[in-house]
Every structure is written in C-alpha cells, then in structure tokens.
Design an enzyme around this catalytic site. Structure first.
Site: not given
Ligand SMILES: Nc1ncnc2c1ncn2[C@@H]1O[C@H](COP(=O)(O)OP(=O)(O)OP(=O)(O)O)[C@@H](O)[C@H]1O
Length: 118
Positions: A65, A72
């Site tokens: 994590e 991220e």
């Molecule tokens: N800059 C980006 N370019 C392309 N796809 C993205 C981008 N940012 C996020 N994503 C897509 O959206 C999904 C969710 O992204 P987010 O940044 O919300 O992370 P998360 O998986 O929700 O992480 P966490 O819950 O750990 O914060 C990612 O897994 C990816 O598939």
C-alpha cells in the site's frame, strides 16, 4: 539530504506512513484489518508460526500500500494528464495490492480453520 541521523530517517518513514493514512482510504482499511488480526493473535495466543505468517502477510499488504501511494503520488506529480503508461502503472500496483490481500485473506481463513480444529 543523504546519510541523515537514524532518528531523522525514522521521522521521514513515519511521515510517509502518515501521508498514506491521511490520503488513502484503502491503507486505513488495511491498517484496521491488521489491528484486528493482532488483537485476535493476542487473544487466541496461537503457535509462534501463526504469528509469523499472519504478521508477514499483513505487513506485505501494508508495505505494498505504501509503495502504491509513493508511485501514485510521483506519477500524478510528474504527469497529471491521462496516459496509457500511467494506467498500466496504477493498475499493476492495484493488482499487486489485490494479490497480497487475497493471500492474506487465505492465510487468515486457514488460521480461523485451525482455531476451530478444521
Ligand atoms: N493519469 C492517468 N492516466 C491513465 N489512467 C489513469 C490515470 N490515473 C488513473 N488512471 C486509471 O484510473 C484508475 C484509478 O486511478 P486513481 O488515481 O483513482 O487510483 P486508485 O486505483 O483509485 O488508487 P487508490 O484507491 O489507491 O488511491 C487507475 O487504476 C487507472 O486505471
């Protein structure tokens, strides 16, 4: 900033844990789950091997994590726009956390089974 004293490096590590706690719901959930497992270990007092396996699996999830948070934050800072490579990066990290979590759930289920003599 290299070769800081130990107490400062521990402070930096604590800052990293704090920022994950403050910004990531998933990290808070896994800290809560780990706390529950530790409580259960303290109450049931199983063989030392169970302590080792459960703490290792929970620790692996928490460590992944933190890696997830670190990468991220970095990619969002370096490239705030959408990009297919960032999607792969974030999805792979999420997959790593998921695999470790599933393993932890499996180990926990085996532990519960051992408690009821299964
Ligand atoms: N800059 C980006 N370019 C392309 N796809 C993205 C981008 N940012 C996020 N994503 C897509 O959206 C999904 C969710 O992204 P987010 O940044 O919300 O992370 P998360 O998986 O929700 O992480 P966490 O819950 O750990 O914060 C990612 O897994 C990816 O598939």
């Amino acid at each position: 900033m290299k070769n800081q004293p130990l107490y400062k490096r521990l402070g930096f590590a604590w800052d990293g844990i704090k920022i994950s706690w403050q910004t990531e719901k998933s990290f808070r959930f896994h800290v809560a789950a780990t706390s529950f497992v530790i409580l259960l270990l303290l109450v049931t007092r199983p063989a030392p091997l169970w302590w080792a396996i459960l703490l290792l699996t929970c620790g692996l999830v928490l460590a992944l994590e933190l890696v997830n948070t670190a990468v991220e934050k970095l990619v969002d800072h370096l490239h705030p726009d959408l990009h297919p490579a960032i999607k792969i990066t974030k999805d792979a990290l999420a997959g790593a956390v998921l695999i470790a979590s599933l393993i932890a759930v499996g180990v926990f289920a085996a532990f519960m089974g051992s408690l009821v003599g299964f």
